[in-house]
Design a protein around this motif. Structure first.
Motif, PDB file in Angstrom:
ATOM      1  N   SER A  57       0.831  -1.204   0.000  1.00 31.87           N
ATOM      2  CA  SER A  57       0.000   0.000   0.000  1.00 31.87           C
ATOM      3  C   SER A  57       0.865   1.253   0.000  1.00 31.87           C
ATOM      4  N   GLU A  58       2.042   1.189   0.670  1.00 26.45           N
ATOM      5  CA  GLU A  58       2.951   2.341   0.687  1.00 26.45           C
ATOM      6  C   GLU A  58       3.469   2.647  -0.714  1.00 26.45           C
ATOM      7  N   ASP A  59       3.814   1.602  -1.458  1.00 20.67           N
ATOM      8  CA  ASP A  59       4.303   1.805  -2.825  1.00 20.67           C
ATOM      9  C   ASP A  59       3.193   2.338  -3.726  1.00 20.67           C
ATOM     10  N   LEU A  60       1.973   1.799  -3.555  1.00 21.15           N
ATOM     11  CA  LEU A  60       0.845   2.264  -4.370  1.00 21.15           C
ATOM     12  C   LEU A  60       0.539   3.726  -4.085  1.00 21.15           C
ATOM     13  N   GLU A  61       0.581   4.095  -2.804  1.00 22.85           N
ATOM     14  CA  GLU A  61       0.308   5.491  -2.448  1.00 22.85           C
ATOM     15  C   GLU A  61       1.376   6.417  -3.020  1.00 22.85           C
TER      16      GLU A  61
END
Length: 605
Positions: free
Chosen positions: A565-569
């Motif tokens: 989720s951190e990479d997607l954000e």
């Protein structure tokens, strides 16, 4: 205001709002539902009430006017007695220095009403046409001192006794004209007038507390003698069709009440606690119209992504956020916008909060086997175009929703995640294949609700060094580029027609700030003591702060590669997504809320 069908058809043709096929569908709907054409075009979002009223005003050559009930002085309103104002659907909204009375009517063609107004108010009249909803809201303003009435009833001989030893309910206590019935009515009416979303009636050891949740914050309003608790809860149970002799188990019910010109549904929940039965009533305005996206607080790229996502023929749009963050309100606006006679919209909800005319809404009922999954499975056999699933809670519901989105349906649903990017891995955790998420999800909206600053008493100020440092830390603003980005977003908001407040100079010295910090010169705060308009809280109403993730091809590839989720954000932010924090900051700069509010509701992020 009753406009002839032929006139409405002429308005529609002139405005280009409908084609011949849509008009035929409306006429068929009018016959089957036996509703006026003007009501149907408004409920089907083909034309707004204001637009229709303006067209009508032009056609009868009477000036159109809009006003806010709270801006009308009490002495001006009382120029016309309430009984007459309601009878003729007319209000006095202004009196000029020459003594000319300005009256707003829903139907200025009513000759009898006009003649009566001239006799009642004198010859110095100016007549205007106003939207009927504004006139009705003004009529509701005649009752201004509900709190005083409640205090009067509570202090009556029947309720004033402090002896709580005898809590048995007498039949006379439950009569329609009893002090208990009046107390219940006034408690509800006070909550409605105050804009409360929930009413809490909470027993304590020696008294009963009445609290209201207003703009998301619980506030204590009254204390009642403990003696009235049993009669009070019994009265509410009778209204809600609950068992009045059941005190040991929770119960849920619902009833409707008319306050002024509006119809409200109250969802009732009772719960046994140590000191008695607690009652919570959720207030739902069944007369409320769906808000436009910009009224909810969407702007800029987020608004464009949302508008594009909801007109796709298939796919999924997710709305995320904790309980009470406005997800249902957002979906209500989306479904109302898409609700036209040529589409079949079906929902499965828990509970059904907003009633939408023309939408097939189903209530979850686990006892009867109607779960989200079972309900969704049944909806798919009902030939829907658009489906709304109240919440994706488990793998079965997630799989069914994804399959529906793959097979030509537009699906809306909610998830309980803290931000937009986290919702995609959450679906992975539920067992949904990455390529299915990538190919079906069109957009994800994460949101919170912040309190709006009261427009009558808010103040502008220039942050000092200490405040600015806290802002820089909270919103991750550390370089000239960061501040330039905020400046650009502020400009984008202005270009989109979201006007910035003209707040004057404010306090503090601009020279204390560096050149890169001059983009945050004006912030807003509540007035120290508030004002009457906001009940001395400094806030009036709420607005959403959002982040909208566009699931474009780059994000899709990242999902297929099982990115976190951190990479997607990070990827979404690099492609222009405005984070919830920054959206909140922009709304602070526009004078809509405060830094404290944004930080309060985003503390879980």
């Amino acid at each position: 205001m009753r406009i002839a069908d032929k006139t409405v058809e002429e308005f529609l043709e002139k405005s280009g709002k409908v084609n011949a096929e849509q008009l035929t569908t409306l006429q068929d709907q009018e016959k089957s539902e036996k509703r006026p054409l003007q009501d149907l075009v408004i409920s089907n979002n083909l034309i707004s009430e204001k637009e229709l009223t303006k067209m009508y005003a032009d056609s009868v050559d009477v000036p159109y006017v809009e006003f806010s009930p709270k801006d009308i002085k009490r002495e001006v309103l009382m120029e016309l007695p309430e009984r007459i104002a309601r009878q003729y659907n007319t209000v006095v909204f202004d009196v000029d220095e020459d003594g000319v009375k300005y009256i707003a009517m829903a139907d200025p063609d009513d000759v009898q009403a006009l003649n009566f107004m001239q006799k009642q108010l004198g010859p110095k009249l100016r007549v205007f046409v106003a939207p009927e909803s504004q006139i009705n809201a003004t009529l509701d303003s005649y009752r201004a001192n509900i709190a005083g009435e409640l205090t009067k009833v509570i202090s009556s001989d029947e309720l004033a006794a402090e002896d709580a030893d005898n809590e048995e309910v007498d039949e006379s206590d439950l009569a329609e004209d009893s002090p208990i019935a009046q107390t219940v009515n006034l408690i509800i009416e006070y909550g409605i007038k105050a804009g409360a979303s929930d009413i809490h009636i909470e027993p304590r050891e020696k008294f009963v507390v009445v609290r209201y949740r207003i703009d998301g914050i619980l506030r204590e309003a009254n204390k009642l003698p403990k003696k009235v608790l049993a009669a009070l809860t019994s009265r509410i149970k009778i209204l809600s069709n609950l068992k009045i002799d059941e005190h040991r188990a929770p119960q849920d019910g619902r009833f409707k009440i008319a306050v002024g010109s509006q119809m409200y549904a109250l969802r009732v929940s009772t719960l046994p606690i140590i000191d008695g039965e607690k009652v919570v009533m959720r207030i739902l305005n069944e007369s409320v119209k769906a808000a436009a996206f910009d009224e909810l607080g969407f702007w800029g790229n987020a608004l464009k992504i949302l508008q594009q996502a909801i007109v796709q023929p298939n796919g999924m749009v997710l709305v995320t956020g904790p309980t009470g963050s406005g997800k249902s309100t957002t979906l209500f606006s989306v479904l109302s916008m898409l609700n036209t006679p040529n589409v079949n919209i079906s929902t499965i909800e828990d509970p059904v909060e907003y009633r939408i005319v023309g939408v097939n809404q189903t209530q979850v009922n686990p006892i009867a086997g109607m779960t989200f999954a079972n309900g969704l499975r049944s909806l798919l056999r009902q030939d829907p175009n658009i489906i709304m699933v109240g919440e994706i809670r488990d793998t079965e519901t997630a799989d069914l929703a994804i399959q529906a989105a793959l097979t030509g349906h537009l699906v809306f649903s909610t998830l309980h995640t803290s931000d937009a990017a986290t919702s995609l891995p959450r679906l992975l955790d539920m067992g949904v294949e990455p390529f299915l998420i990538a190919s079906t999800v069109r957009a994800v909206i994460a949101q919170r609700l912040v309190r709006r600053l009261c427009p009558d008493c808010k103040e502008v100020f220039t942050p000092d060094t200490g405040v600015l440092e806290r802002i820089k830390s909270a919103f991750d603003l550390h370089s000239a580029e960061d501040f330039a980005h905020i400046n650009q977003l502020e400009s984008d908001a202005l270009k989109d027609g979201v006007g910035l407040e003209d707040g004057g100079k404010g306090k503090g010295s601009v020279n204390e700030l560096s050149s890169t910090e001059k983009s945050i010169l004006r912030l807003w705060k509540t007035h120290e003591d508030g004002c009457n308009n906001c009940n001395h809280t400094g806030y009036k109403g709420r607005i959403g702060i959002y982040e909208v993730l566009d699931n474009d091809q780059t994000i899709q590839k990242s999902i297929v590669n099982n990115s976190s989720s951190e990479d997607l954000e990070a990827l979404a932010l690099s492609k222009g997504m405005v984070s919830m924090h920054i959206d909140g900051l922009i709304k602070c700069l526009r004078g809509e809320t405060t830094i404290e509010e944004v930080m309060r509701v985003t503390s879980d992020r």
